[in-house]
Design a protein around this motif. Structure first.
Motif, mmCIF file in Angstrom:
data_model
loop_
_atom_site.group_PDB
_atom_site.id
_atom_site.type_symbol
_atom_site.label_atom_id
_atom_site.label_comp_id
_atom_site.label_asym_id
_atom_site.label_seq_id
_atom_site.Cartn_x
_atom_site.Cartn_y
_atom_site.Cartn_z
ATOM 1 N N ALA A 1 5.248 -53.992 -9.850
ATOM 2 C CA ALA A 1 4.889 -53.893 -11.272
ATOM 3 C C ALA A 1 4.653 -52.436 -11.667
ATOM 4 O O ALA A 1 5.053 -52.012 -12.768
ATOM 5 C CB ALA A 1 3.637 -54.717 -11.549
ATOM 6 N N GLN A 2 4.052 -51.671 -10.787
ATOM 7 C CA GLN A 2 3.800 -50.261 -11.078
ATOM 8 C C GLN A 2 5.118 -49.487 -11.232
ATOM 9 O O GLN A 2 5.281 -48.674 -12.130
ATOM 10 C CB GLN A 2 2.960 -49.652 -9.954
ATOM 11 C CG GLN A 2 2.486 -48.248 -10.201
ATOM 12 C CD GLN A 2 1.612 -47.768 -9.059
ATOM 13 O OE1 GLN A 2 1.720 -48.251 -7.935
ATOM 14 N NE2 GLN A 2 0.754 -46.810 -9.352
ATOM 15 N N ARG A 3 6.066 -49.744 -10.356
ATOM 16 C CA ARG A 3 7.359 -49.065 -10.419
ATOM 17 C C ARG A 3 8.171 -49.501 -11.634
ATOM 18 O O ARG A 3 8.897 -48.712 -12.236
ATOM 19 C CB ARG A 3 8.150 -49.284 -9.153
ATOM 20 C CG ARG A 3 7.503 -48.537 -7.991
ATOM 21 C CD ARG A 3 8.271 -48.698 -6.730
ATOM 22 N NE ARG A 3 7.488 -48.153 -5.636
ATOM 23 C CZ ARG A 3 7.883 -47.150 -4.892
ATOM 24 N NH1 ARG A 3 9.044 -46.589 -5.098
ATOM 25 N NH2 ARG A 3 7.107 -46.695 -3.936
ATOM 26 N N MET A 4 8.045 -50.768 -12.005
ATOM 27 C CA MET A 4 8.755 -51.262 -13.198
ATOM 28 C C MET A 4 8.210 -50.599 -14.459
ATOM 29 O O MET A 4 8.962 -50.275 -15.368
ATOM 30 C CB MET A 4 8.663 -52.775 -13.289
ATOM 31 C CG MET A 4 9.526 -53.491 -12.268
ATOM 32 S SD MET A 4 9.369 -55.270 -12.356
ATOM 33 C CE MET A 4 10.130 -55.603 -13.917
ATOM 34 N N ASN A 5 6.903 -50.394 -14.519
ATOM 35 C CA ASN A 5 6.293 -49.744 -15.675
ATOM 36 C C ASN A 5 6.588 -48.248 -15.685
ATOM 37 O O ASN A 5 6.651 -47.636 -16.757
ATOM 38 C CB ASN A 5 4.784 -49.963 -15.690
ATOM 39 C CG ASN A 5 4.412 -51.345 -16.190
ATOM 40 O OD1 ASN A 5 5.185 -51.974 -16.893
ATOM 41 N ND2 ASN A 5 3.242 -51.803 -15.808
ATOM 42 N N ALA A 6 6.784 -47.630 -14.529
ATOM 43 C CA ALA A 6 7.055 -46.197 -14.456
ATOM 44 C C ALA A 6 8.443 -45.874 -14.967
ATOM 45 O O ALA A 6 8.683 -44.777 -15.489
ATOM 46 C CB ALA A 6 6.889 -45.711 -13.028
ATOM 47 N N THR A 7 9.375 -46.813 -14.842
ATOM 48 C CA THR A 7 10.752 -46.566 -15.279
ATOM 49 C C THR A 7 10.925 -46.723 -16.774
ATOM 50 O O THR A 7 11.929 -46.314 -17.319
ATOM 51 C CB THR A 7 11.735 -47.488 -14.544
ATOM 52 O OG1 THR A 7 11.388 -48.850 -14.827
ATOM 53 C CG2 THR A 7 11.714 -47.231 -13.057
ATOM 54 N N LYS A 8 9.994 -47.328 -17.447
ATOM 55 C CA LYS A 8 10.121 -47.578 -18.900
ATOM 56 C C LYS A 8 9.686 -46.384 -19.705
ATOM 57 O O LYS A 8 8.910 -45.605 -19.447
ATOM 58 C CB LYS A 8 9.296 -48.808 -19.313
ATOM 59 C CG LYS A 8 9.918 -50.074 -18.794
ATOM 60 C CD LYS A 8 9.138 -51.256 -19.294
ATOM 61 C CE LYS A 8 9.809 -52.531 -18.787
ATOM 62 N NZ LYS A 8 9.147 -53.712 -19.261
#
Length: 72
Positions: free
Chosen positions: A65-72
């Motif tokens: 979830a942290q990596r998914m939010n970092a890419t946005k």
């Protein structure tokens, strides 16, 4: 002058409830006594592994979830 709901009768019923609860046996102790040492060791080991697996899955999903939010 006594406050409403704080009379001696209420204390006695609480004391009776506490004494009734205190007379129940410890359920964990009953389950331990019902199993052999090997069975108890196996149950304990399985519970430990389940806890580690759960914490690991929470950590992995948190990282995803942290990596998914970092890419946005």
């Amino acid at each position: 002058m006594a406050l409403p709901g704080h009379g001696h009768g209420q204390f006695r019923s609480f004391e009776r409830l506490w004494l009734c609860q205190a007379s129940f046996p410890n359920l964990r102790r009953l389950f331990i006594d019902a199993r052999s040492d090997d069975e108890e060791r196996e149950v304990s080991r399985r519970a430990f592994y389940n806890a580690v697996l759960f914490m690991s899955s929470v950590a992995v999903f948190g990282l995803i979830a942290q990596r998914m939010n970092a890419t946005k």
